[in-house]
Design a protein around this motif. Structure first.
Motif, mmCIF file in Angstrom:
data_model
loop_
_atom_site.group_PDB
_atom_site.id
_atom_site.type_symbol
_atom_site.label_atom_id
_atom_site.label_comp_id
_atom_site.label_asym_id
_atom_site.label_seq_id
_atom_site.Cartn_x
_atom_site.Cartn_y
_atom_site.Cartn_z
ATOM 1 N N LEU A 1 -0.332 -19.916 0.465
ATOM 2 C CA LEU A 1 -1.571 -19.193 0.159
ATOM 3 C C LEU A 1 -2.306 -19.866 -1.000
ATOM 4 C CD1 LEU A 1 -0.458 -15.455 0.437
ATOM 5 C CD2 LEU A 1 -1.949 -16.702 2.016
ATOM 6 N N ASP A 2 -1.558 -20.304 -2.010
ATOM 7 C CA ASP A 2 -2.181 -21.051 -3.114
ATOM 8 C C ASP A 2 -2.844 -22.318 -2.591
ATOM 9 O OD1 ASP A 2 -1.327 -19.189 -4.994
ATOM 10 O OD2 ASP A 2 0.484 -20.324 -5.510
ATOM 11 N N GLY A 3 -2.169 -22.999 -1.661
ATOM 12 C CA GLY A 3 -2.738 -24.211 -1.093
ATOM 13 C C GLY A 3 -4.012 -23.937 -0.319
ATOM 14 N N THR A 4 -4.031 -22.825 0.390
ATOM 15 C CA THR A 4 -5.238 -22.436 1.122
ATOM 16 C C THR A 4 -6.376 -22.140 0.155
ATOM 17 O OG1 THR A 4 -3.894 -21.524 2.912
ATOM 18 C CG2 THR A 4 -6.174 -20.782 2.774
ATOM 19 N N ARG A 5 -6.077 -21.429 -0.917
ATOM 20 C CA ARG A 5 -7.080 -21.122 -1.936
ATOM 21 C C ARG A 5 -7.695 -22.409 -2.502
ATOM 22 N NH1 ARG A 5 -9.143 -15.923 -3.063
ATOM 23 N NH2 ARG A 5 -7.455 -14.395 -3.179
ATOM 24 N N ALA A 6 -6.855 -23.403 -2.732
ATOM 25 C CA ALA A 6 -7.344 -24.650 -3.325
ATOM 26 C C ALA A 6 -8.368 -25.323 -2.412
ATOM 27 C CB ALA A 6 -6.176 -25.596 -3.597
ATOM 28 N N VAL A 7 -8.135 -25.278 -1.103
ATOM 29 C CA VAL A 7 -9.092 -25.875 -0.177
ATOM 30 C C VAL A 7 -10.370 -25.047 -0.122
ATOM 31 C CG1 VAL A 7 -9.464 -26.693 2.168
ATOM 32 C CG2 VAL A 7 -7.185 -26.780 1.183
ATOM 33 N N THR B 1 -2.911 -10.270 0.796
ATOM 34 C CA THR B 1 -1.685 -10.902 1.278
ATOM 35 C C THR B 1 -0.884 -11.504 0.127
ATOM 36 O OG1 THR B 1 -2.827 -11.381 3.354
ATOM 37 C CG2 THR B 1 -0.760 -12.538 2.967
ATOM 38 N N GLU B 2 -1.574 -12.061 -0.866
ATOM 39 C CA GLU B 2 -0.880 -12.556 -2.056
ATOM 40 C C GLU B 2 -0.095 -11.436 -2.730
ATOM 41 O OE1 GLU B 2 -4.139 -16.066 -3.195
ATOM 42 O OE2 GLU B 2 -4.213 -14.102 -4.151
ATOM 43 N N ARG B 3 -0.721 -10.282 -2.873
ATOM 44 C CA ARG B 3 -0.040 -9.150 -3.512
ATOM 45 C C ARG B 3 1.130 -8.663 -2.665
ATOM 46 N NH1 ARG B 3 -5.644 -6.024 -5.190
ATOM 47 N NH2 ARG B 3 -6.110 -7.296 -7.050
ATOM 48 N N LEU B 4 0.950 -8.686 -1.352
ATOM 49 C CA LEU B 4 2.043 -8.283 -0.468
ATOM 50 C C LEU B 4 3.250 -9.190 -0.658
ATOM 51 C CD1 LEU B 4 3.162 -6.680 1.975
ATOM 52 C CD2 LEU B 4 2.004 -8.347 3.465
ATOM 53 N N LEU B 5 3.015 -10.502 -0.664
ATOM 54 C CA LEU B 5 4.133 -11.436 -0.834
ATOM 55 C C LEU B 5 4.704 -11.378 -2.241
ATOM 56 C CD1 LEU B 5 2.833 -14.519 1.184
ATOM 57 C CD2 LEU B 5 4.546 -12.846 1.871
ATOM 58 N N ASP B 6 3.856 -11.198 -3.234
ATOM 59 C CA ASP B 6 4.365 -11.077 -4.607
ATOM 60 C C ASP B 6 5.337 -9.912 -4.739
ATOM 61 O OD1 ASP B 6 2.949 -13.265 -5.503
ATOM 62 O OD2 ASP B 6 1.274 -12.100 -6.294
ATOM 63 N N GLU C 1 6.692 -6.635 9.722
ATOM 64 C CA GLU C 1 5.498 -6.469 10.541
ATOM 65 C C GLU C 1 4.227 -6.597 9.709
ATOM 66 O OE1 GLU C 1 6.205 -2.700 12.354
ATOM 67 O OE2 GLU C 1 7.429 -3.540 13.989
ATOM 68 N N ARG C 2 4.231 -6.022 8.504
ATOM 69 C CA ARG C 2 3.057 -6.124 7.641
ATOM 70 C C ARG C 2 2.789 -7.568 7.245
ATOM 71 N NH1 ARG C 2 4.720 -0.997 5.607
ATOM 72 N NH2 ARG C 2 6.157 -1.985 4.139
ATOM 73 N N THR C 3 3.847 -8.286 6.948
ATOM 74 C CA THR C 3 3.690 -9.686 6.543
ATOM 75 C C THR C 3 3.162 -10.534 7.690
ATOM 76 O OG1 THR C 3 5.499 -9.443 4.942
ATOM 77 C CG2 THR C 3 4.897 -11.686 5.593
ATOM 78 N N ASP D 1 -3.696 -12.383 10.610
ATOM 79 C CA ASP D 1 -5.114 -12.084 10.431
ATOM 80 C C ASP D 1 -5.821 -13.218 9.690
ATOM 81 O OD1 ASP D 1 -7.467 -10.122 10.299
ATOM 82 O OD2 ASP D 1 -7.110 -10.518 8.177
ATOM 83 N N LEU D 2 -5.165 -13.755 8.665
ATOM 84 C CA LEU D 2 -5.760 -14.861 7.924
ATOM 85 C C LEU D 2 -5.902 -16.104 8.797
ATOM 86 C CD1 LEU D 2 -3.968 -14.505 4.474
ATOM 87 C CD2 LEU D 2 -6.368 -14.052 4.973
ATOM 88 N N VAL D 3 -4.923 -16.350 9.642
ATOM 89 C CA VAL D 3 -5.002 -17.507 10.536
ATOM 90 C C VAL D 3 -6.235 -17.392 11.429
ATOM 91 C CG1 VAL D 3 -3.888 -18.678 12.487
ATOM 92 C CG2 VAL D 3 -2.528 -17.983 10.504
ATOM 93 N N GLU D 4 -6.487 -16.199 11.956
ATOM 94 C CA GLU D 4 -7.667 -16.010 12.801
ATOM 95 C C GLU D 4 -8.954 -16.222 12.014
ATOM 96 O OE1 GLU D 4 -7.717 -12.394 14.957
ATOM 97 O OE2 GLU D 4 -5.745 -12.699 15.877
ATOM 98 N N ARG D 5 -9.019 -15.683 10.807
ATOM 99 C CA ARG D 5 -10.223 -15.846 9.994
ATOM 100 C C ARG D 5 -10.455 -17.312 9.625
ATOM 101 N NH1 ARG D 5 -11.956 -10.877 7.592
ATOM 102 N NH2 ARG D 5 -10.556 -9.144 8.113
ATOM 103 N N LEU D 6 -9.374 -18.010 9.319
ATOM 104 C CA LEU D 6 -9.505 -19.409 8.913
ATOM 105 C C LEU D 6 -9.859 -20.321 10.082
ATOM 106 C CD1 LEU D 6 -6.558 -19.416 6.402
ATOM 107 C CD2 LEU D 6 -8.930 -19.961 5.827
#
Length: 401
Positions: free
Chosen positions: A319-325, A350-355, A375-377, A383-388
């Protein structure tokens, strides 16, 4: 995680809700409301169809009865070579839909929703200049479907150079951390090596969009046993996961010194060679999508766990890597992707969920998640994959000549 060199299938495509790309013909015709004109064929989908010619000399010919609403253009390539077609607003306006790879003598479909305004087809033959057909004016009422101003390769050069500089800083940090891992094993301190392994690995995982420029170094540094006949005992199994396997499967520090040394040397060589490497500007948006696509495929399935139980930590680093791009693409996306604020909110969620799986100084193993947490993860990352996917398409450079 392994990088599979994933490629997006780009045609036929149209802009769907929120700027997403939808395969033509995949949407049902339930919400249809457009009458067929004299040039519209009777079709099973219930949509008005218009046959439009694709050729350098007659690009767009055949669109004689423009109408608003959802409709299908049957793009017929009458030329001797393959071609790409855009439907744009007139005078170089935004792209409403596109189809790639229309072979000679082939007809492909493009589904769009048009509102009142002026439009034109642009035909881009392989190895030839683009030609734009006549301007067609659509009267009536109703809103047009999503559209986006096209990006060129030139637009993406500055974001790619900025990202490349950011990666250089990340490689400096990676060298420091892999040297610490090697030092712990050289000293025979297995607990310290286990502690050092994860920060080093996560430093590499955060560089996700650069893997295409890393070349063979990626396999040496972060390869898995996939395709290796000897599995974890194969001589070709190297890098972070080779050291991980040994650290969590009872190997001695002496036995792991060579794999850790090879890993540190490979990382240092990558850092030293990075000044001559080039991040492909055209691939930057696609990489933003692939990072989390691979996360869903490899990390959230546990396929890359060789004993550390750190898949969720890796997913968080991705997720950090995605943010950087996205930070580098942000200026280009703000005027092209209306769902960008929503994407950024979902990234934060999603960051908060994983944290929440990082507790008492450690990460919860993937296998220990409850079914609801799993399931939530999966749903959040999916969902992020679809948006990206929309980001990848919007940042796909388009020809203008």
């Amino acid at each position: 995680m392994p990088r599979a060199g994933l490629r997006r299938l780009r045609s036929p495509r149209v802009w769907g809700p929120g700027g997403a790309v939808v395969v033509a013909g995949a949407i049902t015709a339930a919400a249809l409301a457009a009458g067929a004109g004299p040039d519209a064929a009777a079709t099973a989908d219930g949509l008005p169809h218009t046959t439009v010619e694709v050729s350098p000399g007659d690009c767009g010919r055949g669109w004689r009865h423009p109408r608003p609403g959802t409709q299908v253009f049957d793009l017929r390539n009458t030329s001797s070579g393959a071609a790409e077609v855009y439907l744009r607003g007139a005078d170089g306006g935004p792209v409403y839909g596109e189809v790639e790879g229309i072979g000679p003598g082939t007809t492909r479909q493009l589904r769009v929703r048009l509102g009142p305004g002026a439009y034109a087809f642009t035909c881009l033959p392989d190895d030839a200049n683009a030609t734009t057909g006549p301007t067609v004016r659509v009267a009536g009422s109703g809103a047009a479907g999503p559209a986006a101003a096209p990006l060129t390769q030139h637009d993406l050069i500055a974001p790619a150079l900025d990202y490349q500089k950011w990666v250089a800083g990340g490689l400096d940090d990676l060298v420091h951390r892999t040297d610490a891992l090697r030092a712990a094993l050289t000293a025979g301190d297995l607990p310290a090596a286990r502690t050092a392994w994860l920060p080093a690995h996560l430093a590499y995982e955060r560089l996700g969009a650069a893997y295409g420029a890393f070349g063979d170094a990626d396999e040496k540094i972060n390869g898995t046993t996939a395709g290796l006949p000897g599995g974890v005992h194969d001589p070709g199994f190297t890098g972070f996961h080779r050291v991980e396997y040994g650290l969590w499967h009872g190997e001695s520090a002496a036995g792991l010194r060579a794999p850790a040394g090879a890993l540190a040397d490979a990382v240092r060589a990558l850092r030293d060679d990075w000044a001559q490497a080039r991040v492909d500007p055209a691939a930057l948006g696609l990489r933003a999508h692939e990072i989390l696509e691979n996360t869903a495929q490899f990390e959230l399935t546990g396929r890359t766990d060789y004993g550390s139980g750190s898949n969720l930590a890796t997913a968080r680093a991705n997720l950090d890597g995605t943010r950087a791009v996205l930070a580098r693409l942000h200026p280009l996306l703000t005027t092209r992707y209306p769902e960008l604020p929503s994407l950024e909110r979902e990234l934060t969620r999603t960051e908060r969920l994983l944290d929440g799986f990082h507790r008492d100084g450690g990460w919860q193993p993937l296998g220990d998640l409850t079914r609801p947490d799993r399931e939530r993860t999966n749903a959040a990352v999916g969902d992020l994959v679809e948006r990206l996917a929309s980001v990848a398409t919007l940042c796909d450079p388009r020809r203008t000549v």
